[in-house]
Design an enzyme around this catalytic site. Structure first.
Site, mmCIF file in Angstrom:
data_model
loop_
_atom_site.group_PDB
_atom_site.id
_atom_site.type_symbol
_atom_site.label_atom_id
_atom_site.label_comp_id
_atom_site.label_asym_id
_atom_site.label_seq_id
_atom_site.Cartn_x
_atom_site.Cartn_y
_atom_site.Cartn_z
ATOM 1 N N ASP A 1 0.822 -1.215 0.000
ATOM 2 C CA ASP A 1 0.000 0.000 0.000
ATOM 3 C C ASP A 1 0.859 1.269 0.000
ATOM 4 O O ASP A 1 2.094 1.197 -0.003
ATOM 5 C CB ASP A 1 -0.887 -0.059 1.259
ATOM 6 N N GLU B 1 -0.649 1.833 -5.082
ATOM 7 C CA GLU B 1 -0.477 3.276 -4.815
ATOM 8 C C GLU B 1 -1.542 4.091 -5.551
ATOM 9 O O GLU B 1 -1.383 5.287 -5.745
ATOM 10 C CB GLU B 1 0.959 3.743 -5.043
ATOM 11 N N TRP B 2 -2.622 3.385 -5.905
ATOM 12 C CA TRP B 2 -3.869 4.009 -6.363
ATOM 13 C C TRP B 2 -3.706 4.842 -7.645
ATOM 14 O O TRP B 2 -4.502 5.755 -7.906
ATOM 15 C CB TRP B 2 -4.473 4.886 -5.253
ATOM 16 N N GLY B 3 -2.653 4.570 -8.409
ATOM 17 C CA GLY B 3 -2.476 5.277 -9.672
ATOM 18 C C GLY B 3 -1.923 6.674 -9.527
ATOM 19 O O GLY B 3 -1.832 7.417 -10.513
ATOM 20 N N ASN C 1 1.029 7.835 -9.087
ATOM 21 C CA ASN C 1 2.295 8.106 -9.780
ATOM 22 C C ASN C 1 2.376 7.376 -11.112
ATOM 23 O O ASN C 1 3.453 7.025 -11.583
ATOM 24 C CB ASN C 1 3.476 7.715 -8.884
ATOM 25 N N ASP D 1 -10.180 3.437 -3.751
ATOM 26 C CA ASP D 1 -10.824 2.212 -3.245
ATOM 27 C C ASP D 1 -12.263 2.060 -3.729
ATOM 28 O O ASP D 1 -13.011 3.026 -3.853
ATOM 29 C CB ASP D 1 -10.830 2.224 -1.718
HETATM 30 C C1 GLA Z 1 -5.939 1.119 1.209
HETATM 31 C C2 GLA Z 1 -6.080 0.123 0.053
HETATM 32 C C3 GLA Z 1 -7.228 -0.827 0.356
HETATM 33 C C4 GLA Z 1 -6.961 -1.554 1.665
HETATM 34 C C5 GLA Z 1 -6.759 -0.535 2.774
HETATM 35 C C6 GLA Z 1 -6.331 -1.185 4.077
HETATM 36 O O1 GLA Z 1 -7.023 1.981 1.292
HETATM 37 O O2 GLA Z 1 -6.309 0.805 -1.147
HETATM 38 O O3 GLA Z 1 -7.394 -1.751 -0.700
HETATM 39 O O4 GLA Z 1 -5.818 -2.368 1.530
HETATM 40 O O5 GLA Z 1 -5.765 0.415 2.433
HETATM 41 O O6 GLA Z 1 -6.101 -0.258 5.065
#
Ligand code: GLA
Length: 428
Positions: free
Chosen positions: A176, A209-211, A213, A231
């Site tokens: 994460d 890292e959710w895109g 970078n 998320d």
């Molecule tokens: C982030 C991730 C989620 C999950 C949570 C856990 O938000 O994007 O998929 O792993 O952390 O805290």
């Protein structure tokens, strides 16, 4: 799987044989530069483990349903349920424990410690159970100092943690990006990749890292999958702070890169390296059956990793049948590894059509009713400009022949439900 010669080990062997013939001064200075040399060679030769994700990874992850309410029994019961309901044999083999498995602090030696109440027998025991039942064992950590749920993160402990993971039999690491401070994403994830490689146990590395970078631009050599967006939660197109429904996540893929169609975000995915639009919410209470089915179909269309996020111990048969449908899974798992794209979008007609190129000249086509009510959807094949030639059409969910691409196909479709087709070239 490809293994490269471990240069540091080779050097160490040659060095130790050569030292008797060197004078003591040279030996001492060699000893001084050895660590530097080792560090450099590890950096130069480290790499991700190849061959681990030739098709999008499949499994189950604890987060979407259980968050911090996880323990050894849940993981074992989940594994048992996935054997009984056919999910394991359908390909869902990675069982991943997400955030909240750790004790709040590392031990005196800096090691990560599993929460002794949730995991009284440690994680090695969990791994042994999963491996004995034919699963692979996944875990979550974070590239920052603390995880998003405030447990110890990996920053500065990468090599130490990778050794712990190897000793517990970990096969999959979701990493994460909370509390990363000023860290550089590319360097940080590379460090963890190198640490996993140095620990020696093949691990599928899932960047989360959710895109932020643009990992699709640099992570092909770093990990096997990377999150593209924030998320998900169990909603069609809702928003709850950082979490959004699956349709919004799907739409967001289009804002990530300038191009659309075959040159969009999908061009960065392929065997061994996948865009990850987040885990499945299929079967969770915030979605209707139709919304779950459309979510599942579209995740297959975009060659997404399929990580179930529901309570598989208590699953209605219709969801089990959905998630283990071989023909649908074959679209996601097609060996060509091409991510599908949106070929047509007509909000005024409440229709979107997605296409995905498959092996052997076949195609998958998915039409979504984006409207709030049931509607008659019509697929005019000739408008799907990337699909050239004439095809036999198979209705995948309907399990029936649906004519050929010579004439349009129309059917009544529930709100937020889909039609899913497999197109086979007509023999000349
Ligand atoms: C982030 C991730 C989620 C999950 C949570 C856990 O938000 O994007 O998929 O792993 O952390 O805290």
């Amino acid at each position: 799987m490809r293994y490269y010669v471990r240069t540091p080990e080779l050097f160490a062997a040659v060095f130790s044989r050569a030292t008797p013939f060197l004078n003591p001064l040279a030996t001492r200075s060699m000893k001084k530069i050895l660590p530097l040399f080792l560090a450099l060679t590890v950096t130069v030769f480290a790499q991700k483990f190849e061959g681990l994700a030739l098709t999008p990874p499949m499994g189950w992850n604890s987060w979407n349903t259980f968050a911090d309410k996880i323990n050894e029994s849940l993981i074992k019961e989940t594994a048992d349920a996935m054997i009984a309901n056919g999910m394991r044999d359908a390909g869902y083999v990675y069982i991943v424990i997400d955030d909240c498995w750790e004790s709040k602090e590392r031990d005196a030696q800096g090691n990560l410690v599993p929460d002794p109440v949730k995991f009284p027998n440690g994680l090695k025991a969990v791994g042994e159970y999963l491996h004995a039942k034919g699963f692979k064992f996944g875990i979550h950590s974070c590239a920052g100092t603390r995880t998003c749920a405030d447990f110890p993160g990996g920053r500065g402990h990468e090599y130490q943690d990778a050794r712990s993971y190897a000793s517990w039999g970990i096969d999959f690491l979701k990493y994460d990006w909370c509390n990363h401070g000023t860290a550089d994403a590319r360097e940080t994830y590379k460090t963890m990749r190198d640490a996993l490689h140095a620990a020696g146990r093949p691990v599928l590395f899932s960047l989360c890292e959710w895109g932020q970078n643009k990992p699709w631009e640099w992570a092909t050599d770093v990990g096997h999958m990377w999150r593209t967006t924030g998320d998900i939660y169990d909603s069609y197109d809702g928003r709850k702070g950082w979490e959004t429904g699956w349709k919004r996540i799907l739409d967001q893929q289009y804002a990530l890169v300038d191009s659309t169609g075959p040159d969009g975000i999908g061009k960065y995915a392929g065997p061994g390296h996948w865009n990850d639009p987040d885990m499945l919410e299929v079967g969770n209470p915030g979605l209707t059956f139709a919304e779950s089915r459309a979510h599942f179909s579209l995740w297959c269309m975009i060659a997404a990793p399929l990580m179930a996020g529901n309570d598989v111990r208590h699953m209605k048969p219709e969801y089990r049948d959905m998630m283990t449908n071989k023909e649908v899974l074959a679209i996601d798992q097609d060996a060509l590894g091409k991510q599908g794209f949106r070929a047509l979008s007509e909000p005024s007609n409440n229709i979107e059509i997605w296409v995905k190129e498959l092996s052997n000249g076949e195609w998958a086509v998915c039409a979504l009713n984006t409207g709030m009510a049931a509607a008659d959807l019509t697929v005019q094949w000739e408008r799907l400009w990337t699909i050239q030639g004439k095809f036999q059409v198979h209705d995948v969910w309907g399990k029936k022949a649906a004519g050929d691409t010579g004439k349009p196909y129309s059917a009544r479709v529930d709100s937020h439900d889909v039609l899913l087709f497999r197109l086979t070239p007509e023999k000349k």
